[in-house]
Every structure is written in C-alpha cells, then in structure tokens.
Write a protein that holds these residues in place. Structure first.
Motif, mmCIF file in Angstrom:
data_model
loop_
_atom_site.group_PDB
_atom_site.id
_atom_site.type_symbol
_atom_site.label_atom_id
_atom_site.label_comp_id
_atom_site.label_asym_id
_atom_site.label_seq_id
_atom_site.Cartn_x
_atom_site.Cartn_y
_atom_site.Cartn_z
ATOM 1 N N GLN A 126 22.987 3.902 18.419
ATOM 2 C CA GLN A 126 24.294 3.692 19.158
ATOM 3 C C GLN A 126 25.360 2.940 18.114
ATOM 4 N N GLN A 127 24.950 2.673 17.056
ATOM 5 C CA GLN A 127 25.908 2.065 15.885
ATOM 6 C C GLN A 127 26.399 0.755 16.385
ATOM 7 N N THR A 128 25.398 0.006 17.186
ATOM 8 C CA THR A 128 25.696 -1.415 17.304
ATOM 9 C C THR A 128 24.933 -2.259 16.546
ATOM 10 N N LEU A 129 23.987 -1.830 15.688
ATOM 11 C CA LEU A 129 23.018 -2.715 15.113
ATOM 12 C C LEU A 129 23.875 -3.643 14.103
ATOM 13 N N GLY A 130 24.908 -3.081 13.456
ATOM 14 C CA GLY A 130 25.442 -3.668 12.320
ATOM 15 C C GLY A 130 26.311 -4.914 13.094
ATOM 16 N N PHE A 131 26.848 -4.766 14.348
ATOM 17 C CA PHE A 131 27.604 -5.580 15.169
ATOM 18 C C PHE A 131 26.946 -6.807 15.490
ATOM 19 N N ILE A 132 25.596 -6.611 15.839
ATOM 20 C CA ILE A 132 24.435 -7.472 16.434
ATOM 21 C C ILE A 132 24.182 -8.394 15.199
ATOM 22 N N LEU A 133 23.654 -7.927 14.203
ATOM 23 C CA LEU A 133 23.338 -8.802 12.980
ATOM 24 C C LEU A 133 24.269 -9.336 12.290
ATOM 25 N N THR A 134 25.820 -9.075 12.406
ATOM 26 C CA THR A 134 26.792 -9.825 11.987
ATOM 27 C C THR A 134 27.111 -10.972 12.703
ATOM 28 N N THR A 135 26.839 -11.087 13.935
ATOM 29 C CA THR A 135 27.307 -12.311 15.003
ATOM 30 C C THR A 135 26.358 -13.507 14.263
ATOM 31 N N PRO A 136 26.867 -14.621 14.430
ATOM 32 C CA PRO A 136 26.219 -15.849 13.927
ATOM 33 C C PRO A 136 25.003 -16.332 14.997
ATOM 34 N N ALA A 137 24.940 -15.333 16.059
ATOM 35 C CA ALA A 137 23.695 -15.810 17.296
ATOM 36 C C ALA A 137 22.480 -15.902 16.477
ATOM 37 N N PRO A 138 21.802 -17.079 16.949
ATOM 38 C CA PRO A 138 20.371 -17.388 16.386
ATOM 39 C C PRO A 138 19.513 -16.318 16.823
ATOM 40 N N ARG A 139 18.728 -15.785 15.878
ATOM 41 C CA ARG A 139 17.870 -14.661 16.090
ATOM 42 C C ARG A 139 16.781 -14.841 17.017
ATOM 43 N N LEU A 140 16.275 -16.113 17.023
ATOM 44 C CA LEU A 140 15.266 -16.311 18.051
ATOM 45 C C LEU A 140 15.589 -15.820 19.662
ATOM 46 N N PRO A 141 16.435 -16.736 20.290
ATOM 47 C CA PRO A 141 16.831 -16.319 21.680
ATOM 48 C C PRO A 141 17.392 -14.782 21.553
ATOM 49 N N LEU A 142 17.894 -14.381 20.637
ATOM 50 C CA LEU A 142 18.505 -12.875 20.683
ATOM 51 C C LEU A 142 17.472 -11.922 20.896
ATOM 52 N N PHE A 143 16.382 -11.915 20.274
ATOM 53 C CA PHE A 143 15.510 -11.211 20.322
ATOM 54 C C PHE A 143 14.294 -11.622 21.482
ATOM 55 N N LEU A 144 14.145 -12.876 21.579
ATOM 56 C CA LEU A 144 13.079 -13.135 22.646
ATOM 57 C C LEU A 144 14.007 -12.916 24.101
ATOM 58 N N GLY A 145 15.398 -13.042 23.988
ATOM 59 C CA GLY A 145 15.785 -12.556 25.464
ATOM 60 C C GLY A 145 15.771 -11.062 25.591
ATOM 61 N N ARG A 146 15.636 -10.414 24.702
ATOM 62 C CA ARG A 146 15.528 -8.998 24.635
ATOM 63 C C ARG A 146 13.813 -8.705 25.360
ATOM 64 N N ALA A 147 13.022 -9.535 24.785
ATOM 65 C CA ALA A 147 11.707 -9.208 25.118
ATOM 66 C C ALA A 147 11.331 -9.524 26.503
ATOM 67 N N LEU A 148 12.139 -10.530 27.350
ATOM 68 C CA LEU A 148 11.957 -10.823 28.468
ATOM 69 C C LEU A 148 11.692 -9.601 29.607
ATOM 70 N N PRO A 149 12.908 -8.937 29.661
ATOM 71 C CA PRO A 149 12.617 -7.827 30.504
ATOM 72 C C PRO A 149 11.660 -6.821 30.125
ATOM 73 N N VAL A 150 11.277 -6.640 29.170
ATOM 74 C CA VAL A 150 10.351 -5.816 28.713
ATOM 75 C C VAL A 150 8.887 -6.232 29.104
ATOM 76 N N VAL A 151 8.786 -7.678 29.180
ATOM 77 C CA VAL A 151 7.760 -8.112 29.332
ATOM 78 C C VAL A 151 7.407 -7.692 31.286
ATOM 79 N N ALA A 152 8.625 -7.951 32.015
ATOM 80 C CA ALA A 152 8.679 -7.764 33.333
ATOM 81 C C ALA A 152 8.404 -6.330 33.562
ATOM 82 N N ASN A 153 9.020 -5.330 32.808
ATOM 83 C CA ASN A 153 8.530 -3.995 32.917
ATOM 84 C C ASN A 153 7.055 -3.632 32.782
ATOM 85 N N GLY A 154 6.470 -4.260 31.800
ATOM 86 C CA GLY A 154 5.186 -3.953 31.208
ATOM 87 C C GLY A 154 4.276 -4.522 32.609
#
Lengths: 261, 256
Positions: free
Chosen positions: A84-112
């Motif tokens: 979706q051509q948003t990877l560059g935008f996400i990885l240029t943000t100063p957001a810390p990676r730990l909450p960024l990716f763990l936050g994405r993991a949370l709904p995945v766990v719920a789904n599983g």
C-alpha cells in the motif's frame, strides 16, 4: 505516554484496518471453514488408521489454526504496508518500534484466539470431543499463550518481509512445518528424533502438549512448566523478530531496498 | 480446429507461466506435500502398508486439486487485476475457450505434485509404487487431471461476481480432500456425504487410480470421471453465458 498511545491507538487502527481488509467474504472461508475441515480431515484419518482419539486431533489442529492468522497477519504487517506504499512513511516516523509493532500484534493475538476457540467449539459439536467443564478456563489460557507464541514467530516472519518480496509463500511454508514438527497430528515420540528435538524450540509444541493434558483432566498447576515454556519460546521469537526488524530496517536504509517490489 | 488450436496454445502458454510462478509452481507442489507427510507418518504408525500406499496415491490427487482450487477461484479476479478481463471477454472467440485452458493448465501442474509426492513417499517413507495395470494407470491420471481442470473451470465461472474468489477456492481445498475419499474411505463418512462424493470427479479419479494399482476394474471409474468432467464443462459454459450477459447488461464486469 507516547509509546502507550502508539501501542493502543496504533493497535486499534491496525485492528480496524485488518478487519477492513478481512471482510467476512475472506474471514469466514479462510479462517473458519479451512481450520474446521482440517480438524475433520485429520480426525477421520485417525479413525481410518485406528490411531488417537478425536480429541487428540481437535486439540492439535485447533491450536495449529491459531498460527494461521498469527503467522500470516504478522507477515502482512510489513509486506502489506509495502504493497500500500505506506512502509516508507511508517519507518521514517520517530515512533519507537517496540510499541509500534507490538501494538500491531495485539489484534492478531485476539484473532488467533478466536479462530482456535472456534475450532475447539466445532470439535465439540461435530466430533467425539467432550472436555470437562473445569478444563475450559485453563484451555482458554493455553490458547492465549499459544497465540502469543505464534505471533512471536509471525513477527520474525514479518521482519523477513523487509528482505523478501512475498511473505505469503514463506508463511505457508512455516505453517506446513509447524503442522509436521509440533506433534499436531502425530505424537512427538512417533516422529523421527531430530524432528521431535527441533519441535522443542518451536511455538505450538508445548502449548499442544499442555492442552492435551488439561483436556485429559490435569490441573493448570501441573502444566505450568509447559505453559511457561510455550511463552518463553514465543518471547524468544518475538525478541528475535524485533532485532531482525531493526537490523533489516537499517540495512534497507543503507542499501535503499525498502521499497523492493 | 481453430478452437482446438486456441485451447492448445492457451494451455501451453498458461502452463509455462504457472510453472515459473513461485505461488503456483513451488508452493503448489510443496503445500500438499506437508499434508501428505503428516498422513504418511499417521498411516506408517498404523503399520498398514497397503493403506500407506493408497494414501500416497490419494496425496497425488490432493495435490492436483490444491493447485486447481485456489487458483481457479482467483482466475477471473486475476484477469480483472491485470485489466485484461474486459479485453478477453470482448474477443471474438467464446470466453470459455480462453478460461478453460487456464484451469486445465492449473490441474496439469498437478503432474508435478504427482511425481513429487510419489518420489517423496518412495525415498523418505519407503513406499513401493506397485501398479498392477500401469497402462490403465496412465489412462486414469490424465482423465483425473482433465476432470479436475473442468471442475476448476466451473468454479472459476461461478466466482465471476465474487471479488475474493480465491478465498472460496481455498475453503474448498480440505472439503474435497475429505469428501472424495483421497485419504479416508468414503464409507467412514456419514451416509449423507456420499451423494456429494459421487458428484465430484476427484472421487472417481481416485477410484480409477486405486483400482489400476490394485488390479481392479478401472474403466468404469474413468468413464464416470470424464462424464462428470464433461458435465462440469457444459454447466460452466451455461453459467458463463448467463453471468456475462448479466455483467454486460449491468456494466458490472469490472466490479468497480
């Protein structure tokens, strides 16, 4: 505070995006129908070959079905953003990676957890599987731990997505290997030694063993070692995934390979 | 003759493309192998050598169906993504002559599955390939491939208005493995499932391959397999006529 916001708001946005993409027309066939028929297939093979009870296959395949969304969706966190051509935008943000990716993991766990629990419910309705009522709460805990563990492996899969074009093939291969190695349908002691040894370092293996004991009447306390081991294996993959993400992110900046398509 | 040439060229063209595509080539061959491996371990544990051998034959048909089901469900949508669906529908030849070679090429990829599964079983599990009627076996295999390709064609045209047809194809993978008795005898399934099994060509294809291996009567199963395949083809053409007429009338072919 910023990290918490990224974790929860980012996770919620990701959840909404996931279900925007996973319409019922995709969710029902792939995440509900497929796992149920996988359970039925192996339960009937077990009956044909006079092997284990239906419960053995219901537990193994229901827990393995938790890996389906966990491995695929986490793999999609990277390849989907690139698509979706948003990877560059996400990885240029100063957001810390730990909450960024763990936050994405949370709904995945719920789904599983949901997919796995649905498999268990169908096993009760369609096959000869009748776990004691007292085992339901411990079983749910084992499902959650297994889904977390599989999400750890999924994050590692997602990290590899920074290097390879198509994670869907890798995700399928991972699922297939988990099916063979983790004692999903064949007891570990009947698999070749090197497979059962390898299985000790994979998600699912200890979760499945714990769930089978709990469904057989064992208390949660008696399987706490297995549950802890499952969690530890998942945590190891999670850490490995985060480290690999950091490494590949740096490499992709240096070599300008972030948008490799 | 012109139609046959189109079918032949289309089949060869799509077979080449799919053979080089990692999803349709590599994954299509390896994915059923994972399940075949688990089934081999299970039947080996039971100690029944004959059941293990039949399971290896069933695993080859599993591969043929796996390749076809997901890809056939997505066949129309893929042309839509490529922006070629309208062009293909607008060509002077009937659209079925364009779509049919695609699904036949998909099921032909199943030949890779057949070879890889039999070799996998032979070298890793020591399953001897003992075919009583080799000639009839080589009649049964193409009949199964063609009929599965035609079933894929029917599936593809059914999904013309379904944006995520691949998901439907994906969902049909295990049910067909189970219902067609590829690894489990049909007699073990509930009685109400049997008419569904009889209506599916892979059931008869599997029977034909099993009978050729064990020395039974092959040709009735081959005939049933091909007859069902022909039925799927005719039904597919009729469905296609209807959905294309509707899509033209309502301008919904692109589903945008």
């Amino acid at each position: 505070m910023t990290s918490l916001r990224i974790f929860f708001v980012g996770g919620l946005t990701s959840y909404r995006a996931l279900f925007g993409w996973l319409t019922p027309w995709i969710f029902i066939p792939t995440l509900l129908v497929v796992p149920v028929f996988q359970i039925l297939l192996f339960a009937y093979i077990g009956r044909a070959a006079n092997l284990e009870s239906d419960g053995f296959y219901v537990i193994g395949n229901s827990l393995q079905s938790a890996a389906l969304p966990c491995v695929f969706a986490m793999g999609h966190t990277i390849s989907g953003e690139r698509y979706q051509q948003t990877l560059g935008f996400i990885l240029t943000t100063p957001a810390p990676r730990l909450p960024l990716f763990l936050g994405r993991a949370l709904p995945v766990v719920a789904n599983g957890v949901f997919v796995s629990a649905f498999g268990f419910a169908c096993g009760v309705l369609l096959l000869d599987f009748d776990p004691p009522l007292s085992s339901l709460a411990p079983l749910l805990l084992v499902i959650v731990v297994t889904a977390v563990s599989c999400t750890g492996l999924g994050l590692l899969n997602g990290a590899v997505g920074l290097r390879i074009r198509d994670t869907s093939i890798l995700s399928n291969v991972i699922l297939g290997l988990l099916l063979i190695f983790c004692g999903v349908n064949v007891p570990l002691d009947e698999l070749p030694g090197w497979i059962s040894t390898t299985a000790q370092g994979l998600p699912l293996t200890h979760g499945i063993e714990a769930a089978r004991e709990v469904a057989g009447g064992a208390s949660l306390a008696s399987v706490r070692g297995l549950v802890a081991m499952e969690l530890a294996v998942g945590a190891a993959y999670l850490v490995a995934g985060l480290l690999l993400l950091r490494y590949f992110e740096e490499q992709s900046r240096r070599q300008a390979t972030l948008e490799r398509t | 003759m012109r139609s046959l040439r189109l079918l032949g060229y289309g089949w060869a063209h799509h077979f080449k493309i799919m053979s080089r595509d990692p999803f349709n080539g590599f994954l299509a061959v390896t994915w059923p192998l994972f399940f075949a491996t688990v089934a081999f371990f299970m039947f080996r544990t039971s100690g029944d050598a004959q059941a293990l051998f039949i399971a290896s034959l069933g695993a080859t048909v599993m591969g043929m169906w796996s390749v076809t089901s997901t890809s056939a469900g997505a066949a129309m949508q893929r042309e839509r993504w490529h922006g070629t669906l309208e062009l293909l529908v607008a060509t002077p030849v009937h659209f079925s002559l364009i779509l049919l070679p695609i699904t036949l090429a998909m099921s032909t990829i199943g030949l890779y599955c057949l070879v890889s599964t039999l070799l996998w079983g032979r070298f890793l599990f020591g399953i001897d390939l003992q075919i009583e009627h080799p000639l009839l076996f080589f009649v049964a295999v193409p009949a199964t491939i063609v009929s599965i390709g035609l079933l894929g064609f029917l599936l593809a045209v059914t999904c013309v208005r379904y944006r995520t047809g691949w998901a439907l194809g994906n969902a049909l993978e295990f049910p067909v493995w189970l219902v067609c008795g590829l690894l489990v005898p049909i007699t073990l399934l509930p009685d109400w499932v049997r008419p569904i099994s009889w209506a599916l060509a892979p059931t008869w294809g599997m029977n034909a391959m099993r009978e050729s291996a064990t020395g039974g009567s092959v040709l009735p199963d081959v005939a049933a397999c091909l007859a069902l395949g022909l039925g799927y083809g005719l039904a597919g053409v009729l469905v296609l006529e209807t959905v294309l007429r509707s899509a033209r009338a309502r301008a919904t072919l692109s589903l945008t």
